[in-house]
Enzyme design. Sequence first.
Site, PDB file in Angstrom:
ATOM      1  N   CYS A   1      -6.766   6.366  -5.706  1.00 40.45           N
ATOM      2  CA  CYS A   1      -7.874   7.110  -5.141  1.00 40.45           C
ATOM      3  C   CYS A   1      -9.161   6.295  -4.983  1.00 40.45           C
ATOM      4  CB  CYS A   1      -8.102   8.379  -5.934  1.00 40.45           C
ATOM      5  SG  CYS A   1      -8.860   9.657  -4.938  1.00 40.45           S
TER       6      CYS A   1
ATOM      7  N   ARG B   1     -13.468  18.517   0.893  1.00 41.63           N
ATOM      8  CA  ARG B   1     -12.586  17.728   0.015  1.00 41.63           C
ATOM      9  C   ARG B   1     -11.132  18.138   0.253  1.00 41.63           C
ATOM     10  NH1 ARG B   1     -15.292  14.799  -3.405  1.00 41.63           N
ATOM     11  NH2 ARG B   1     -13.403  14.180  -4.509  1.00 41.63           N
TER      12      ARG B   1
ATOM     13  N   HIS C   1      -2.988  11.268  -7.988  1.00 41.25           N
ATOM     14  CA  HIS C   1      -3.346  11.346  -9.412  1.00 41.25           C
ATOM     15  C   HIS C   1      -2.264  12.141 -10.131  1.00 41.25           C
ATOM     16  CE1 HIS C   1      -7.584  10.151  -8.939  1.00 41.25           C
ATOM     17  NE2 HIS C   1      -7.677  10.957  -7.920  1.00 41.25           N
TER      18      HIS C   1
HETATM   19  N1  GLN Z   1     -14.930   9.644  -4.637  1.00 43.67           N
HETATM   20  C1  GLN Z   1     -13.821   9.453  -3.787  1.00 43.67           C
HETATM   21  C2  GLN Z   1     -13.616  10.609  -2.811  1.00 43.67           C
HETATM   22  O1  GLN Z   1     -14.105  11.616  -3.010  1.00 43.67           O
HETATM   23  C3  GLN Z   1     -12.568   9.262  -4.642  1.00 43.67           C
HETATM   24  C4  GLN Z   1     -12.235  10.475  -5.457  1.00 43.67           C
HETATM   25  C5  GLN Z   1     -11.166  10.216  -6.514  1.00 43.67           C
HETATM   26  O2  GLN Z   1     -10.964   9.110  -7.033  1.00 43.67           O
HETATM   27  N2  GLN Z   1     -10.464  11.272  -6.899  1.00 43.67           N
HETATM   28  O3  GLN Z   1     -12.931  10.485  -1.866  1.00 43.67           O
END
Ligand code: GLN
Length: 247
Positions: A93, A127, A191
């Site tokens: 990520c 998101r 993840h």
């Molecule tokens: N901050 C990054 C995003 O929002 C990665 C997020 C994460 O590692 N879960 O895309």
Amino acid sequence: MRIRVGHLYPDYLNIYADRGNMAVLARRAAWRGHELDVESVSMGDEVRPGAHDLLYVGGGQDREQALVAVDLTAKADAVHEAVAAGACVLAVCGGYQLLGRFYRDRDGVELPGIGLLPLHTIAGERRMIGDVLLDCEWAGRTLAGFENHAGRTVLDDGATPLGRVVHGFGNDGESGFEGCRSGRIIGTYLHGPLFPRNPWLADWLLAQALAHASGGEPPELEPLADELETVAHGVAAERARTRGGRF
Ligand code: GLN
């Protein structure tokens, strides 16, 4: 064998139990008589090419990425040199995004990446959160995990994704692909942590790291029972089927 791991920024980039991947790798190595030696390589520390068989970096919020990005670019040459000499890399990520050319966050701030992977990332408004199921034809296997990112990752033409999205958003919610694979480098949004429900990928990386440690070919690892892991994969895959990839 002793497998040397350089864990990049474990104190900054570690969400959704990403550090759990190293715990799984250590157990699976030990069950085959190998020892995993994990060294933290963080802010201001040096990456010493040749000192590690595997470099690992987890995920993090925009804030943590902004804290490490410049320090990581100072390590870029050494990381490129280590990879050119056969070291493996796993990036999850936020760490994955910083292996590309740049990550532009929702405020339009561009964080430099190290250009190890042929891609760039731009954050979108919404998101992309949920369970994911991938089809990895290159391994004849599936990967199941959890994603939560604003970033939309765009692979360069000719770049190889980690897998095809069966359920979930993946790199950008449109291309139908997730992650990026380049030789012994794997980048992914998954993840969970990733390895407990996908032991085959842990073993693939372990074999690549052993090849670097021995200077030889990736060995055939003795198969493990993996009953619990198989059940965990099934549960995660079912969740992805029923609710992955929906805003
Ligand atoms: N901050 C990054 C995003 O929002 C990665 C997020 C994460 O590692 N879960 O895309």
